[in-house]
Design a protein around this motif. Structure first.
Motif, PDB file in Angstrom:
ATOM      1  N   MET A  19       0.833  -1.206   0.000  1.00 21.53           N
ATOM      2  CA  MET A  19       0.000   0.000   0.000  1.00 21.53           C
ATOM      3  C   MET A  19       0.868   1.256   0.000  1.00 21.53           C
ATOM      4  SD  MET A  19      -3.084  -0.956  -0.268  1.00 21.53           S
ATOM      5  CE  MET A  19      -4.033   0.459   0.165  1.00 21.53           C
ATOM      6  N   VAL A  20       1.937   1.240   0.773  1.00 18.86           N
ATOM      7  CA  VAL A  20       2.861   2.387   0.818  1.00 18.86           C
ATOM      8  C   VAL A  20       3.523   2.575  -0.547  1.00 18.86           C
ATOM      9  CG1 VAL A  20       5.017   3.227   1.838  1.00 18.86           C
ATOM     10  CG2 VAL A  20       3.239   2.259   3.299  1.00 18.86           C
ATOM     11  N   ALA A  22       2.400   1.551  -3.488  1.00 19.31           N
ATOM     12  CA  ALA A  22       1.385   1.984  -4.455  1.00 19.31           C
ATOM     13  C   ALA A  22       1.112   3.475  -4.306  1.00 19.31           C
ATOM     14  CB  ALA A  22       0.101   1.187  -4.267  1.00 19.31           C
ATOM     15  N   ARG A  23       1.073   3.927  -3.082  1.00 18.11           N
ATOM     16  CA  ARG A  23       0.848   5.356  -2.823  1.00 18.11           C
ATOM     17  C   ARG A  23       2.021   6.189  -3.338  1.00 18.11           C
ATOM     18  NH1 ARG A  23      -3.170   8.833  -2.256  1.00 18.11           N
ATOM     19  NH2 ARG A  23      -2.703  10.413  -0.742  1.00 18.11           N
ATOM     20  N   ALA A  24       3.235   5.678  -3.143  1.00 20.94           N
ATOM     21  CA  ALA A  24       4.427   6.402  -3.583  1.00 20.94           C
ATOM     22  C   ALA A  24       4.523   6.458  -5.106  1.00 20.94           C
ATOM     23  CB  ALA A  24       5.679   5.748  -3.006  1.00 20.94           C
ATOM     24  N   GLY A  26       2.041   6.420  -7.212  1.00 16.83           N
ATOM     25  CA  GLY A  26       0.970   7.230  -7.779  1.00 16.83           C
ATOM     26  C   GLY A  26      -0.274   6.420  -8.039  1.00 16.83           C
ATOM     27  N   LYS A  27      -1.375   7.135  -8.164  1.00 21.66           N
ATOM     28  CA  LYS A  27      -2.663   6.487  -8.383  1.00 21.66           C
ATOM     29  C   LYS A  27      -2.782   6.081  -9.841  1.00 21.66           C
ATOM     30  CE  LYS A  27      -4.749   9.286  -4.831  1.00 21.66           C
ATOM     31  NZ  LYS A  27      -5.645  10.370  -4.522  1.00 21.66           N
ATOM     32  N   THR A  70      10.467  -0.977  -7.082  1.00 18.27           N
ATOM     33  CA  THR A  70       9.819   0.319  -6.898  1.00 18.27           C
ATOM     34  C   THR A  70      10.640   1.425  -7.542  1.00 18.27           C
ATOM     35  OG1 THR A  70       8.822  -0.413  -4.828  1.00 18.27           O
ATOM     36  CG2 THR A  70       8.953   1.958  -5.189  1.00 18.27           C
ATOM     37  N   TYR A  74       9.653   3.676 -10.793  1.00 16.46           N
ATOM     38  CA  TYR A  74       9.611   5.139 -10.672  1.00 16.46           C
ATOM     39  C   TYR A  74      10.488   5.788 -11.745  1.00 16.46           C
ATOM     40  CZ  TYR A  74       9.994   9.795  -8.698  1.00 16.46           C
ATOM     41  OH  TYR A  74       9.975  11.144  -8.526  1.00 16.46           O
TER      42      TYR A  74
END
Length: 112
Positions: A19-20, A22-24, A26-27, A70, A74
């Motif tokens: 969840m962290v 995914a939040r980092a 972006g939606k 991640t 990014y």
């Protein structure tokens, strides 16, 4: 500790970490996902699932693997925004199948 409790804790931890991440990152809705986003989601989910159920995987190894994917995701997202040709080269271009209500049969042959 009871094996069931360990799996519960590891599963919950993996969920929170995802969840962290995914939040980092972006939606992104499923309908707007590109190939890169889909692959990243599958890989991150597989890593988290392995962590949840494989007690031989250490937390440090999980964090390293998740960090690599991640950061890679990014960086690729930023490269896609900056270099449109790079994105087209890695993901391809869409093929128009219907234009002005007419089915483009030549383009249909390209996708098969």
């Amino acid at each position: 500790m009871n094996d069931h409790l360990i799996i519960l804790i590891r599963s919950f931890s993996a969920f929170i970490i995802l969840m962290v991440i995914a939040r980092a990152l972006g939606k992104q809705t499923l309908s707007n996902m590109n190939f890169h986003d889909f692959v990243t989601a599958v890989i991150l989910g597989a890593i988290a699932a392995n962590f949840a159920f494989n007690e031989k995987i250490e937390v440090a190894h999980l964090l390293i693997a998740l960090s690599v994917f991640t950061i890679t995701s990014y960086i690729l997202s930023k490269l896609f925004l900056k270099f449109r040709k790079f994105k087209m080269w890695t993901e391809g271009t869409p093929t128009v199948l219907i234009e002005g209500g007419v089915i483009l049969e030549e383009n249909m042959k390209k996708i098969i």
